[in-house]
Scaffold this active site. Structure first.
Site, PDB file in Angstrom:
ATOM      1  N   GLU A 253       0.882  -1.175   0.000  1.00 39.88           N
ATOM      2  CA  GLU A 253       0.000   0.000   0.000  1.00 39.88           C
ATOM      3  C   GLU A 253       0.915   1.218   0.000  1.00 39.88           C
ATOM      4  OE1 GLU A 253      -3.152  -0.239  -0.194  1.00 39.88           O
ATOM      5  OE2 GLU A 253      -3.768  -2.128   0.705  1.00 39.88           O
ATOM      6  N   CYS A 287      -2.801   8.951   2.855  1.00 33.72           N
ATOM      7  CA  CYS A 287      -2.375   8.495   1.523  1.00 33.72           C
ATOM      8  C   CYS A 287      -3.406   8.712   0.423  1.00 33.72           C
ATOM      9  CB  CYS A 287      -2.023   7.025   1.599  1.00 33.72           C
ATOM     10  SG  CYS A 287      -3.332   6.059   2.363  1.00 33.72           S
TER      11      CYS A 287
HETATM   12  P1  NAD Z   1       8.620   4.850   4.353  1.00 35.80           P
HETATM   13  O1  NAD Z   1       8.455   3.983   3.163  1.00 35.80           O
HETATM   14  O2  NAD Z   1       9.853   5.610   4.491  1.00 35.80           O
HETATM   15  O3  NAD Z   1       8.509   3.971   5.696  1.00 35.80           O
HETATM   16  C1  NAD Z   1       7.403   3.154   5.979  1.00 35.80           C
HETATM   17  C2  NAD Z   1       7.836   2.009   6.874  1.00 35.80           C
HETATM   18  O4  NAD Z   1       8.727   1.144   6.147  1.00 35.80           O
HETATM   19  C3  NAD Z   1       8.606   2.419   8.109  1.00 35.80           C
HETATM   20  O5  NAD Z   1       8.284   1.523   9.150  1.00 35.80           O
HETATM   21  C4  NAD Z   1      10.071   2.250   7.687  1.00 35.80           C
HETATM   22  O6  NAD Z   1      10.931   2.059   8.769  1.00 35.80           O
HETATM   23  C5  NAD Z   1       9.982   1.022   6.807  1.00 35.80           C
HETATM   24  N1  NAD Z   1      10.962   0.915   5.727  1.00 35.80           N
HETATM   25  C6  NAD Z   1      11.557   1.905   5.027  1.00 35.80           C
HETATM   26  N2  NAD Z   1      12.342   1.389   4.059  1.00 35.80           N
HETATM   27  C7  NAD Z   1      12.233   0.042   4.143  1.00 35.80           C
HETATM   28  C8  NAD Z   1      12.791  -1.058   3.405  1.00 35.80           C
HETATM   29  N3  NAD Z   1      13.628  -0.869   2.379  1.00 35.80           N
HETATM   30  N4  NAD Z   1      12.440  -2.302   3.753  1.00 35.80           N
HETATM   31  C9  NAD Z   1      11.585  -2.522   4.765  1.00 35.80           C
HETATM   32  N5  NAD Z   1      11.035  -1.533   5.512  1.00 35.80           N
HETATM   33  C10 NAD Z   1      11.347  -0.263   5.198  1.00 35.80           C
HETATM   34  O7  NAD Z   1       7.333   5.762   4.356  1.00 35.80           O
HETATM   35  P2  NAD Z   1       6.960   6.962   5.345  1.00 35.80           P
HETATM   36  O8  NAD Z   1       7.610   8.173   4.846  1.00 35.80           O
HETATM   37  O9  NAD Z   1       7.195   6.558   6.741  1.00 35.80           O
HETATM   38  O10 NAD Z   1       5.364   7.007   5.127  1.00 35.80           O
HETATM   39  C11 NAD Z   1       4.735   7.840   4.242  1.00 35.80           C
HETATM   40  C12 NAD Z   1       4.381   7.116   2.969  1.00 35.80           C
HETATM   41  O11 NAD Z   1       3.433   6.080   3.226  1.00 35.80           O
HETATM   42  C13 NAD Z   1       3.702   8.008   1.954  1.00 35.80           C
HETATM   43  O12 NAD Z   1       4.255   7.819   0.688  1.00 35.80           O
HETATM   44  C14 NAD Z   1       2.251   7.554   1.972  1.00 35.80           C
HETATM   45  O13 NAD Z   1       1.517   7.793   0.812  1.00 35.80           O
HETATM   46  C15 NAD Z   1       2.392   6.125   2.255  1.00 35.80           C
HETATM   47  N6  NAD Z   1       1.133   5.594   2.808  1.00 35.80           N
HETATM   48  C16 NAD Z   1       0.377   4.768   2.022  1.00 35.80           C
HETATM   49  C17 NAD Z   1      -0.841   4.300   2.510  1.00 35.80           C
HETATM   50  C18 NAD Z   1      -1.685   3.364   1.688  1.00 35.80           C
HETATM   51  O14 NAD Z   1      -2.553   2.708   2.254  1.00 35.80           O
HETATM   52  N7  NAD Z   1      -1.463   3.248   0.397  1.00 35.80           N
HETATM   53  C19 NAD Z   1      -1.277   4.665   3.764  1.00 35.80           C
HETATM   54  C20 NAD Z   1      -0.496   5.533   4.519  1.00 35.80           C
HETATM   55  C21 NAD Z   1       0.733   5.978   4.017  1.00 35.80           C
END
Ligand code: NAD
Length: 481
Positions: A253, A287
């Site tokens: 997601e 999101c």
């Molecule tokens: P992010 O991708 O940096 O981090 C999200 C999570 O993933 C964190 O727990 C982080 O520690 C972990 N992570 C980061 N890189 C990783 C990797 N390579 N492997 C495994 N885990 C990893 O995102 P963010 O900045 O924390 O969150 C915001 C983003 O989330 C926005 O782009 C938003 O649109 C998206 N989002 C999507 C939805 C949806 O349902 N589609 C909902 C909420 C947020």
């Protein structure tokens, strides 16, 4: 410091972490440290996956309980979460700046509701179905729990997004390792306390803190059967690559840049609350928000004025104050990103009609004023890239075909809205939008229906019965005639 934890929740116990490194938890409003928790490491992930694996493989364990037996524990887990509801809302709000009234309605309410929903769903439907074979005899089609699940969540709606995964995974009979975002960890410790109090069997839920590196170790761990990830498109693509190599199913997601199409017949003055919820909720850190607003050319100025008035009048301030509608952004880094997009919007010819800076009278906290850009072309950076802040672009369209073409001209496809006096017409337009979900005259995310994205917004669906199926593996057993 208000919240200090020294141990991690692994195998049903509070265990000493592998290293003495810590995560400092900072308030988005005060910029002061409010908590400290252990920083998990790959060694802690190994312990958590081993615990989950053992619990899942136990021949008399959770995966083999009857649905009503699992439902009893899920409902108890819901009770324990409900008894901590105020604290859930408070911790989320303190950490990421979400206004407390929104945190109560979403973060404090969704986890228990989802646990109860999936508890009910598993008791209603059998996991075995007998079909007459197309050859001869009978085939038994079984839906078995997929195994050990790695659930990785971001900071914007940490509890909702954890339970979008945890509730159906547990209901299906899986064992789970949750990796919360480092920015929002305090609420995850409360989940562990509630799970322990509810009597969830040891190893079925494990929580390991840490950043991207710890998450990456979990994704590729040989003991994991499925990855469920919510976060940025960049991290989602990296995870998809890893999972493809391992032949490991993943639900992703990811980001969004959804379109809100205002039809000519719509009366904007009657929909302030719904427009806010669909475009600026949680300071734009949601999101599915419709951050590209498409306005008919002959009503363009009127639409710009309506959004300008809406954004300019939202009460900004301390997220714990019940009258606050716009709190600070979750992190300093997020504010920097949003401010750099605002600068880019101006450089590319956008016209700011309200906002654009930091609000007066708030000397600390990562606040950005709700900002409306008029005269934006759909090809502009601020119309194409996800900003994840309180910034909307208002774009002109000639006719409905033009509106739909522009709406679909995006790398993303997660949400979207259509605003109209005629719901049937709204449905017709919604059918033509290339996206995983669309709301008419608002965006009321229904937990009983599948939610997810197309294109760069991800793969797979959460919620609804489809969200349960995502944690089940199908098996056919051919019986002789
Ligand atoms: P992010 O991708 O940096 O981090 C999200 C999570 O993933 C964190 O727990 C982080 O520690 C972990 N992570 C980061 N890189 C990783 C990797 N390579 N492997 C495994 N885990 C990893 O995102 P963010 O900045 O924390 O969150 C915001 C983003 O989330 C926005 O782009 C938003 O649109 C998206 N989002 C999507 C939805 C949806 O349902 N589609 C909902 C909420 C947020």
């Amino acid at each position: 410091m208000e919240y200090v934890y020294g141990r991690l929740f692994i195998d049903g116990e509070w265990v000493t972490p592998a290293s003495d490194r810590v995560i400092d938890v900072i308030s988005a409003h005060s910029e002061q440290q409010i908590g400290q928790v252990p920083a998990g490491t790959p060694d802690d992930i190994d312990a958590a996956v081993t615990a989950a694996r053992n619990a899942f493989e136990d021949p008399a364990g959770w995966a083999h309980w009857t649905a009503p037996q699992r439902a009893v524990i899920l409902n108890r887990f819901a009770d324990e979460i409900e008894s901590r509801r105020d604290e859930f809302a408070r911790r989320v709000s303190l950490q990421n700046g979400m206004p407390i009234t929104i945190a109560r309605r979403t973060e404090a309410a969704a986890p228990a509701a989802l646990l109860r929903y999936y508890a009910e769903l598993i008791t209603q439907h059998s996991t075995e179905e007998r079909r007459p074979s197309l050859l001869s005899g009978t085939t038994v089609v079984r839906r078995e729990p997929i195994g050990v699940v790695a659930a990785i969540v971001p900071w914007n709606f940490p509890q909702c997004l954890t339970f979008f995964k945890l509730a159906p995974a547990l209901a299906a009979g899986c064992a789970v390792v949750v990796k919360p975002a480092p920015e929002t960890v305090l609420d995850a410790f409360l989940v562990a306390e509630a799970a322990a109090a509810a009597g969830l069997p040891a190893g079925i839920l494990n929580i390991v803190t840490g950043g991207g590196e710890v998450g990456a170790h979990l994704v590729t761990h040989p003991g994991v059967d499925k990855v469920a990830f919510t976060g940025s498109t960049a991290a989602g693509k990296a995870i998809a690559e890893q999972c493809a190599r391992l032949m490991r199913p993943a639900t992703l997601e990811l980001g969004g840049k959804s379109a809100g199409i205002i039809l000519e017949d719509f009366d904007l003055s009657r929909a302030t609350q719904a427009l806010f919820g669909a475009t600026l909720l949680n300071q734009g850190q949601t999101c599915y928000l419709s951050t590209r607003i498409f306005a008919p050319h002959n009503r363009y100025d009127e639409v710009v004025d309506a959004f300008t008035a809406l954004a300019a009048n939202l009460p900004i301030g301390d997220p714990l104050d019940r009258s606050t509608v716009i709190g600070p952004l979750a992190t300093r880094r997020q504010r920097d990103t949003v401010e750099s997009y605002i600068a880019k919007g101006v450089a590319e010819g956008g016209r700011i009609t309200t906002g654009g800076g930091r609000p007066a009278g708030l000397p600390h906290g990562w606040y950005v004023e709700p900002t409306i850009f008029a005269d934006v072309d759909n090809s502009a950076t601020i119309a194409q890239e996800e900003i994840f802040g309180p910034v909307l672009s208002i774009i002109r369209y000639r006719d409905i075909d033009d509106a739909i073409t522009q709406a679909n001209d995006s790398a993303y496809g997660l949400g979207g809205t259509v605003w109209t006096a005629d719901a049937d017409r709204g449905l017709e337009v919604a059918r033509r939008i290339h996206s995983g979900s669309v709301g008419i005259n608002g965006f009321a995310l229904d937990h009983g229906a599948p939610f997810g994205g197309v294109k760069n917004s991800g793969i797979g669906r959460e919620l609804g019965p489809e969200g349960l199926a995502a944690y089940q593996q199908l098996k056919s057993i051919y019986l002789p005639a």
